[in-house]
Design an enzyme around this catalytic site. Sequence first.
Site, short mmCIF file in Angstrom:
data_model
loop_
_atom_site.label_atom_id
_atom_site.label_comp_id
_atom_site.label_asym_id
_atom_site.label_seq_id
_atom_site.Cartn_x
_atom_site.Cartn_y
_atom_site.Cartn_z
N GLY A 7 0.85 -1.19 0.00
CA GLY A 7 0.00 0.00 0.00
C GLY A 7 0.88 1.23 0.00
O GLY A 7 1.46 1.59 1.03
N GLY A 10 2.48 7.41 -1.04
CA GLY A 10 3.20 8.55 -1.60
C GLY A 10 4.27 9.05 -0.65
O GLY A 10 5.13 9.85 -1.02
N GLY A 11 4.23 8.56 0.61
CA GLY A 11 5.22 8.96 1.62
C GLY A 11 6.44 8.07 1.62
O GLY A 11 6.49 7.03 0.95
N VAL A 12 7.42 8.46 2.42
CA VAL A 12 8.71 7.76 2.42
C VAL A 12 8.62 6.39 3.08
O VAL A 12 9.30 5.44 2.68
CB VAL A 12 9.80 8.63 3.10
CG1 VAL A 12 9.50 8.83 4.58
CG2 VAL A 12 11.17 8.03 2.89
N SER A 14 6.12 3.97 3.29
CA SER A 14 5.62 2.89 2.44
C SER A 14 6.54 2.65 1.25
O SER A 14 6.68 1.52 0.77
CB SER A 14 4.20 3.20 1.97
OG SER A 14 4.15 4.41 1.24
N CYS A 95 -10.26 2.56 10.27
CA CYS A 95 -9.84 2.62 8.87
C CYS A 95 -8.89 1.47 8.51
O CYS A 95 -9.00 0.86 7.44
CB CYS A 95 -9.18 3.96 8.58
SG CYS A 95 -8.59 4.13 6.89
N CYS A 195 -6.55 9.42 8.69
CA CYS A 195 -6.26 8.50 7.60
C CYS A 195 -7.11 8.81 6.37
O CYS A 195 -8.34 8.86 6.45
CB CYS A 195 -6.54 7.08 8.09
SG CYS A 195 -6.28 5.79 6.89
#
Length: 399
Positions: A7, A10-12, A14, A95, A195
Site C-alpha cells: 500500500g 506517496g510517503g517515504v 511505504s 480505517c 487517515c
Amino acid sequence: MNRVIVGLSGGVDSSVAALILKKKGYEVIGIYLKNNYKNSFCDWEEESISALMVSQQLGIPFYIFDITNYYKKIILDYTINEYIGGKTPNPDVLCNNKIKFNILIKKSGILKADYIATGHYVRKKKNCIAGKTMFKLFTALDNKKDQSYFLCNLNQNQIKKSLFPLGKLNKENVRKIAESSQLINAKRKDSQGICFLGKINLSTVIKNKRNKKLGKIILINKNCKVYKKKILYGRSTIEKLYILSQKINYRPKYGKIIGYHKGVYYFTKGQRKGLKIGGLSKPIFVIEKDLKQNILYVGLGNHHPGLFNSVIFIKKENITWIYTKYKNLISKTNPFKVKSKIRSRQRFKMASLYNIKQGIYIYFHSPQRALSEGQYIVLYFRNELICSCLYTYKLELEI
C-alpha cells in the site's frame, strides 16, 4: 518468488517498505487507495503521483483504486455520527481494519499475491502451540514511531497476510535508506491528520449535519460534592471497581453558568480551545457533555478531578483480542497487570485487569486524563499487543 502488494501512500515509509521487499526478492506490486472526498485536506493527486514515480524508480507495477464512496460510508459517516452522539471516535483504528487492510487483502486475491505490506512501524511474529499457528503483533523497536495502537483491531487473517518491513528500523534509518536509493520522496514530510483525509476540520462537516443550538456552559468547582471520596471499606474488589467506574451525573445546580456554546457535539472531553471564555484564574476544560439538555460542563485547571478516570468497564462485545491466550489469564479476584495506552502517542501506563461475566474492569494505576466514550484503550503484555477495548459507558451490571 512470493508476490506482495504494498500500500503506497506517496510517503517515504511505504516507499522504503516496497524497496526493502524488492531487495529481499519479493515480486512487488504498488497500490494507491484514492479518496476523493470533497472536504478532504488530503491531496490525492500529489500523493498518487509520488507513489507512481517511486513505483517507476523501483520498476514495479502500480495501480490506483478509488475508495471514496466506501470510505465515506464506512469511516466518515460513522465518525461524524459518533461525534454528534457525544462520543470521541478514532477513525484511524477503524480505517486500518475496515478499509486499508481489508481492501488490500481483497486486491491480493485478485492479483494473486501471497502477502500485503504497509509502512507501519510494528513487528509481527509467528507462534506455534499444539500444532496451531497464531500471529502476534509487537511494538516497533523505535518507540517514538511505534504504530501498533492503530493496528489494534486487526484480526488473525489480516496479520497473517501482512508484512511490516519497518518494524525493526527507526525513522532516521528509513530516511537514509530512501536517500541512498535516491527515492524521489526521500525528504517528503510525514502526512498528518486523519487517515485518507488529512487535517480535515470535522466541525465544518458537522455543521452541515446539525444546526447551531445555543447551550449553557456550566463551571463545576473542584470541591463539588460529586467528587467526595466514595465509601469502599468492607466491600469486595468487584464492588469497589463497580463504584469507582460509575459515571458522574452532573446537574446544573452543581455549578454556575459562565457562558454559552453553539452545540455540544463540537467539543470533546478535555478540550480547551473553542470555549471562548476568558477572565478566569486558570484555563477551563470540558469535563462532560449533556446531549439531552445541550449543556457543557467545564472545570478550572488542567488537574480538575472531573478530567480523570481511575477505573472503567469494557463490555465483552467491545473487546478485540489479538491473541486469546491472555483472555483466559484474567480472573475476578487476582489482577492481571498490563501496559495500556488511551492515545497513540501516549507513553505506556500500567493497569490491572479484572474479569467478570459481562466484560473486564480496567484499573489504571495512575488516573487517566480526558478518557471519552468512543475511544480505544489498547492493552499490551510487555511489548506484545494483546487487545483493544472500545469504551462505551454502561452502568447496568451485576456485581
